[in-house]
Design an enzyme around this catalytic site. Structure first.
Site, short mmCIF file in Angstrom:
data_model
loop_
_atom_site.label_atom_id
_atom_site.label_comp_id
_atom_site.label_asym_id
_atom_site.label_seq_id
_atom_site.Cartn_x
_atom_site.Cartn_y
_atom_site.Cartn_z
N CYS A 9 0.96 -1.23 0.10
CA CYS A 9 -0.06 0.00 0.24
C CYS A 9 0.99 1.13 -0.03
O CYS A 9 2.04 1.02 -0.30
CB CYS A 9 -1.10 -0.11 1.19
SG CYS A 9 -0.14 0.40 2.83
N ASN A 12 2.33 1.55 4.19
CA ASN A 12 2.65 0.40 4.95
C ASN A 12 2.26 0.45 6.65
O ASN A 12 2.96 -0.35 7.20
CB ASN A 12 4.03 -0.24 4.74
CG ASN A 12 4.41 -1.82 5.20
OD1 ASN A 12 5.36 -1.86 5.77
ND2 ASN A 12 3.24 -2.38 5.31
N CYS A 14 -1.57 0.81 7.41
CA CYS A 14 -2.80 0.41 7.51
C CYS A 14 -3.19 -0.81 6.62
O CYS A 14 -3.48 -2.05 7.18
CB CYS A 14 -3.77 1.65 7.18
SG CYS A 14 -4.00 2.77 8.37
N ARG A 15 -3.53 -0.66 5.39
CA ARG A 15 -3.83 -1.79 4.43
C ARG A 15 -2.86 -2.88 4.54
O ARG A 15 -3.34 -4.08 4.56
CB ARG A 15 -4.18 -1.20 3.29
CG ARG A 15 -5.39 -0.09 3.28
CD ARG A 15 -5.55 0.42 1.82
NE ARG A 15 -4.60 1.45 1.48
CZ ARG A 15 -4.42 1.98 0.32
NH1 ARG A 15 -5.31 1.73 -0.53
NH2 ARG A 15 -3.28 2.74 0.10
N SER A 16 -1.70 -2.89 3.80
CA SER A 16 -0.79 -3.80 3.64
C SER A 16 -0.52 -4.67 4.75
O SER A 16 -0.48 -5.90 4.77
CB SER A 16 0.35 -3.43 2.97
OG SER A 16 1.02 -2.40 3.41
N ASP A 123 -8.15 3.36 1.51
CA ASP A 123 -7.27 3.78 2.50
C ASP A 123 -7.80 4.02 3.94
O ASP A 123 -8.27 5.57 3.88
CB ASP A 123 -5.98 4.67 2.27
CG ASP A 123 -4.95 4.67 3.07
OD1 ASP A 123 -5.19 4.40 4.19
OD2 ASP A 123 -4.07 5.21 2.71
#
Length: 150
Positions: A9, A12, A14-16, A123
Site C-alpha cells: 500500500c 505500510n 494500514c492496509r498492507s 485507505d
C-alpha cells in the site's frame, strides 16, 4: 498458488500490514505454509508499527499486528516474492515504475474478491473506516487462500 506474497500500500501502516496479518492468520487456520510480508511505496513510516486505530480494529477481530514494522518496497522484492499484491491502482502504477517488465507477478488484492465489485481497498488512514477496510481485506484474503486449497 504463490508461496511468497508481498502486500503493498502507500505507507505500510494500514492496509498492507492488515492484509499480511489477516492472510497469515487465515492461512494458519487452513494449515497453509506461506511466506508473507508487506511494504509501502512511500518511505514516511519506515520502522514504525501499524497505525494505532488500524491495530485496534484488527485486534477486535483477533489479528495482532503489533509485531509488524513498516518498510519500503524495493526492486529486490520482485525477485524475492512470487506474487505482489497492490491495494489500489496508484500502488500498482508505482510498482510498475519500480520494476518495469515484471507485471506478471503484480495483481490487485481485490482481484481475489470480485464479488464485491471493489477495484481497490480504500485507505482507512484517510477514510477512517477501519472496520470496512478489514471487511474487504478478509474477503480478499479468503479468496486468495481459496486458490491455495483447503
Amino acid at each position: 498458488m504463490a508461496q511468497s506474497i508481498l502486500f503493498v500500500c502507500l505507507g505500510n501502516i494500514c492496509r498492507s500490514p492488515s492484509a499480511e496479518g489477516v492472510t497469515r492468520a487465515l492461512a494458519a487456520r487452513r494449515g497453509l505454509d506461506l511466506r508473507l510480508d508487506s511494504a509501502g511505496t512511500g518511505d514516511w513510516h519506515v520502522g514504525k508499527p501499524p497505525y494505532g486505530p488500524m491495530q485496534a480494529a484488527a485486534l477486535v477481530r483477533g489479528y495482532d499486528l503489533s509485531g509488524l514494522r513498516a518498510r519500503q518496497v524495493s526492486r529486490a522484492d520482485f525477485d524475492r516474492f512470487d506474487l505482489i499484491l497492490a491495494m489500489d491502482a496508484q500502488n500498482m502504477a508505482d510498482l510498475r515504475r519500480l520494476a518495469p517488465g515484471r507485471d506478471a507477478q503484480l495483481r490487485l488484492f481485490t482481484d481475489f474478491a470480485p464479488e464485491t465489485g471493489m477495484t481497490e481497498v480504500p485507505d482507512p488512514y484517510f477514510t477512517r473506516d477501519f472496520t470496512g477496510a478489514l471487511d474487504l481485506i478478509e474477503l480478499c484474503a479468503a479468496g486468495l487462500l481459496d486458490q491455495a486449497g483447503p
